[in-house]
Design a protein around this motif. Structure first.
Motif, mmCIF file in Angstrom:
data_model
loop_
_atom_site.group_PDB
_atom_site.id
_atom_site.type_symbol
_atom_site.label_atom_id
_atom_site.label_comp_id
_atom_site.label_asym_id
_atom_site.label_seq_id
_atom_site.Cartn_x
_atom_site.Cartn_y
_atom_site.Cartn_z
ATOM 1 N N LYS A 139 0.933 -0.911 0.147
ATOM 2 C CA LYS A 139 0.150 0.554 0.286
ATOM 3 C C LYS A 139 1.299 1.091 0.020
ATOM 4 O O LYS A 139 2.092 1.966 0.824
ATOM 5 C CB LYS A 139 -0.800 0.503 1.134
ATOM 6 N N ASN A 140 0.300 2.247 -0.896
ATOM 7 C CA ASN A 140 0.746 3.310 -0.759
ATOM 8 C C ASN A 140 0.721 4.477 0.532
ATOM 9 O O ASN A 140 -0.099 4.352 0.837
ATOM 10 C CB ASN A 140 1.491 4.037 -2.389
ATOM 11 N N GLU A 141 1.116 5.441 0.375
ATOM 12 C CA GLU A 141 0.720 6.737 1.311
ATOM 13 C C GLU A 141 -0.863 7.053 1.297
ATOM 14 O O GLU A 141 -0.659 7.269 1.942
ATOM 15 C CB GLU A 141 1.464 7.885 1.555
ATOM 16 N N TYR A 142 -1.303 6.537 -0.137
ATOM 17 C CA TYR A 142 -2.664 7.063 -0.484
ATOM 18 C C TYR A 142 -3.824 6.024 -0.162
ATOM 19 O O TYR A 142 -4.974 6.147 0.209
ATOM 20 C CB TYR A 142 -2.763 7.416 -1.939
ATOM 21 N N GLY A 143 -2.770 4.988 0.199
ATOM 22 C CA GLY A 143 -3.979 3.219 -0.063
ATOM 23 C C GLY A 143 -4.607 3.228 -0.671
ATOM 24 O O GLY A 143 -4.800 1.789 -1.184
ATOM 25 N N LYS A 144 -3.669 3.151 -1.839
ATOM 26 C CA LYS A 144 -3.632 2.596 -2.850
ATOM 27 C C LYS A 144 -2.993 1.441 -2.864
ATOM 28 O O LYS A 144 -1.387 1.634 -1.924
ATOM 29 C CB LYS A 144 -3.647 3.463 -4.144
ATOM 30 N N VAL A 145 -3.090 0.273 -3.724
ATOM 31 C CA VAL A 145 -2.200 -0.546 -4.341
ATOM 32 C C VAL A 145 -0.699 -0.578 -5.236
ATOM 33 O O VAL A 145 -1.687 -0.014 -6.357
ATOM 34 C CB VAL A 145 -2.606 -2.005 -4.472
ATOM 35 N N GLU A 146 0.329 -0.463 -5.112
ATOM 36 C CA GLU A 146 1.014 -0.457 -5.649
ATOM 37 C C GLU A 146 1.680 -1.636 -5.865
ATOM 38 O O GLU A 146 2.500 -2.350 -5.269
ATOM 39 C CB GLU A 146 2.356 0.552 -4.927
ATOM 40 N N ILE A 147 1.617 -1.892 -7.020
ATOM 41 C CA ILE A 147 2.868 -3.320 -7.548
ATOM 42 C C ILE A 147 4.187 -2.872 -7.874
ATOM 43 O O ILE A 147 4.872 -2.712 -8.190
ATOM 44 C CB ILE A 147 2.060 -3.317 -8.844
ATOM 45 N N LEU A 148 4.981 -4.624 -7.171
ATOM 46 C CA LEU A 148 6.626 -3.547 -7.011
ATOM 47 C C LEU A 148 6.849 -4.756 -8.351
ATOM 48 O O LEU A 148 7.468 -4.829 -8.620
ATOM 49 C CB LEU A 148 7.074 -4.187 -5.929
ATOM 50 N N GLY A 149 6.267 -6.063 -8.254
ATOM 51 C CA GLY A 149 7.395 -6.577 -9.220
ATOM 52 C C GLY A 149 6.098 -7.722 -9.716
ATOM 53 O O GLY A 149 4.402 -8.186 -8.299
ATOM 54 N N ILE A 150 5.779 -8.934 -10.937
ATOM 55 C CA ILE A 150 5.102 -9.742 -11.754
ATOM 56 C C ILE A 150 6.103 -10.459 -12.222
ATOM 57 O O ILE A 150 7.417 -10.416 -12.676
ATOM 58 C CB ILE A 150 4.030 -8.760 -12.625
ATOM 59 N N GLY A 151 5.255 -11.978 -11.913
ATOM 60 C CA GLY A 151 6.308 -13.227 -12.595
ATOM 61 C C GLY A 151 4.796 -13.627 -13.204
ATOM 62 O O GLY A 151 3.924 -14.335 -12.354
ATOM 63 N N LYS A 152 5.108 -14.366 -14.391
ATOM 64 C CA LYS A 152 4.369 -15.762 -14.855
ATOM 65 C C LYS A 152 4.667 -16.213 -15.793
ATOM 66 O O LYS A 152 6.148 -16.162 -15.850
ATOM 67 C CB LYS A 152 3.165 -14.910 -15.726
ATOM 68 N N SER A 153 4.496 -17.503 -15.476
ATOM 69 C CA SER A 153 5.521 -18.718 -16.174
ATOM 70 C C SER A 153 3.867 -19.754 -16.502
ATOM 71 O O SER A 153 2.767 -19.154 -16.546
ATOM 72 C CB SER A 153 5.760 -19.708 -15.236
ATOM 73 N N LYS A 154 4.188 -20.628 -17.568
ATOM 74 C CA LYS A 154 3.291 -21.132 -18.206
ATOM 75 C C LYS A 154 2.510 -21.737 -17.287
ATOM 76 O O LYS A 154 3.650 -22.670 -16.785
ATOM 77 C CB LYS A 154 3.564 -21.649 -20.011
ATOM 78 N N SER A 155 1.390 -22.395 -17.352
ATOM 79 C CA SER A 155 1.031 -23.095 -16.241
ATOM 80 C C SER A 155 0.647 -24.308 -16.814
ATOM 81 O O SER A 155 0.347 -24.905 -17.377
ATOM 82 C CB SER A 155 -0.192 -22.566 -15.971
ATOM 83 N N LEU A 156 1.716 -25.599 -15.929
ATOM 84 C CA LEU A 156 1.712 -26.821 -17.048
ATOM 85 C C LEU A 156 1.176 -27.549 -15.936
ATOM 86 O O LEU A 156 1.352 -27.355 -14.197
ATOM 87 C CB LEU A 156 3.375 -27.201 -17.219
ATOM 88 N N GLY A 157 -0.225 -28.643 -16.085
ATOM 89 C CA GLY A 157 -0.202 -29.445 -14.575
ATOM 90 C C GLY A 157 -1.950 -29.344 -14.171
ATOM 91 O O GLY A 157 -2.126 -28.919 -13.256
ATOM 92 N N VAL A 158 -2.444 -27.265 -14.514
ATOM 93 C CA VAL A 158 -4.002 -27.423 -13.887
ATOM 94 C C VAL A 158 -4.739 -27.760 -15.439
ATOM 95 O O VAL A 158 -4.234 -26.987 -16.508
ATOM 96 C CB VAL A 158 -3.550 -26.054 -13.324
#
Length: 443
Positions: A23-42
């Motif tokens: 959360k930043n100082e205004y109460g909003k959500v700040e995204i710091l990092g994102i990772g995605k991978s191909k979903s195998l096995g679902v």
């Protein structure tokens, strides 16, 4: 990991996303990092290959850690899948002492009673969501705490899922070297990220079209009224294109994303895409009109199934009408002309939902894509859980300080007046704890 950071892990049928936010100082959500991978096995939202899922989770988590330069320890995970079903249930308790006002404990007792419902073998209750209460037959009470009454009853929306599927998800997370901080139903997570409070009050249906499943959550008067998981999503559309045009899956997926449309009338007869043949074979020519006819047929089927669920909730009754209409999100919501098709089939106002409702203003365009609605919702859920923990710790600290400073009675009385409000623990917190215990003892 810092206290004010939370990680959402969205284990989908086509992709696994790990998202780190604070959360930043205004109460909003700040995204710091994102990772995605191909979903195998679902498959259709359910883990069917533990080893592959663990590897996919680790890949996504490593990518997110690198992007945010932080170490991930605990995650909030979403559950969906074709094994999720929901039912309506009414229950009541009779209070021993009707001279005292109804308190949180009475409500907990009522909710715990619902948890004793007999389910099908292998099923477990995931959520018990009170809809409205009745006190001594007086109906339509939103918050009965503080009222007098002998008989307290309520209508509940009960969400049920398979124990084994939920435990398998927990197992994958544990084996990937992570801690399970909390579990949330995916349609609930995406609706937190995408819908505004006004829409939830007015009545709205959130349709989250994923790879393997389409999730539905219906809100009215600010309360969730109906949930459903339909076991079709973007993958069946790709599958149809693959079969219908005799091409490989990778090409079918690209065709769908680049040229696909849900409205066949949009394409001229002479628009043609040429697809390279396999190993020196002749290239294939596919008309865009045929492509969109294939897509259209499948999308209509998905939307009609969702519409049946919306009618099951009772949208056609006057007092249950969904004034804010439909919000589409998830990767499948990016299909061209989908909004028009949904409006045509259901006759309800429709918009595409982007998860920017609670995100900081400077967020990357990539993050505000409907693709990441669930992940953003899970991060928000994790942040809320952290805040609750913090509040509980502070309340405990105040208690210990009170005990240590053994004041005179008058002073103690003065201190004790503002008691910290005891937050009612959601069943999911309890479920997460039970899941942790189960996994610890199962080794």
């Amino acid at each position: 990991m810092e206290n004010n950071i939370a990680v959402g892990l969205d284990i989908g049928t086509t992709k696994i996303v790990a998202m780190i936010g604070r959360k930043n100082e205004y109460g909003k959500v700040e995204i710091l990092g994102i990772g995605k991978s191909k979903s195998l096995g679902v498959h259709r939202g359910v883990v069917n290959n533990i080893t592959q899922t663990i590897q996919s989770i680790q890949l996504a988590v490593q990518e997110a850690e690198t992007a945010a330069a932080a170490k991930i320890e605990g995650v909030t995970v979403g559950i969906a899948g074709q094994h999720i079903r929901s039912l309506q249930h009414s229950d009541y308790i009779t209070r021993a002492n009707s001279d005292q006002v109804i308190d949180e404990e009475d409500i907990d007792r009522l909710i715990n009673q619902v948890h004793k419902l007999v389910m099908l073998p292998g099923e477990e209750i995931i959520h018990v969501l009170p809809q409205e209460y009745k006190v001594d037959g007086q109906a339509e009470i939103k918050e009965p705490v503080g009222m007098y009454g002998g008989r307290l009853e309520a209508n509940f929306h009960v969400v049920v899922g398979q124990v084994s599927s939920i435990r398998n998800v927990g197992r994958c997370i544990q084996s990937a070297g992570l801690q399970l901080e909390g579990v949330t139903l995916e349609p609930l997570a995406s609706s937190n990220a995408v819908l505004s409070q006004e829409e939830k009050e007015a009545g709205v249906a959130l349709i989250d079209i994923g790879g393997g499943t389409t999730d539905l959550a219906i809100f009215r008067d600010g309360i969730i009224r109906h949930t459903a998981v339909i076991p079709f999503g973007g993958n069946v559309i790709t599958e149809d294109i693959k079969e219908g045009c005799s091409i490989i899956e990778k090409q079918a997926e690209l065709l769908k994303i680049k040229f696909g449309s849900a409205w066949p009338g949009e394409n001229k007869d002479n628009e043609i895409v040429s697809i390279p043949g396999l190993r020196g074979r002749e290239p294939k020519e596919i008309t865009l009109k045929n492509l969109s006819k294939i897509i259209h047929a499948r999308v209509v089927e998905i939307i009609e199934q969702v519409y049946v669920e919306i009618k099951n909730y009772g949208h056609e009754e006057q007092k249950k009408k969904l004034i804010a209409g439909i919000v589409l999100t998830g990767g499948g919501a990016q299909l061209k002309h989908l909004k028009q098709l949904v409006e045509f089939i259901t006759g309800m106002d429709t918009r595409i939902g982007y998860p920017n409702e609670h995100l900081a203003g400077n967020s990357d365009d990539e993050i505000t894509s409907p693709l990441f609605a669930t992940a953003v919702g899970l991060v928000m859920d994790g942040l809320k859980r952290n805040e609750r923990k913090k509040a509980e710790t502070i309340a405990e600290e105040i208690e210990t300080i009170d005990e240590e400073n053994e004041n005179t009675e008058e002073e103690t009385e003065a201190i004790e007046q503002p008691q910290p409000v005891k937050e009612r623990r959601s069943f999911l917190d309890k479920l997460s704890e039970r899941l942790k215990d189960f996994l610890d003892n199962a080794e």
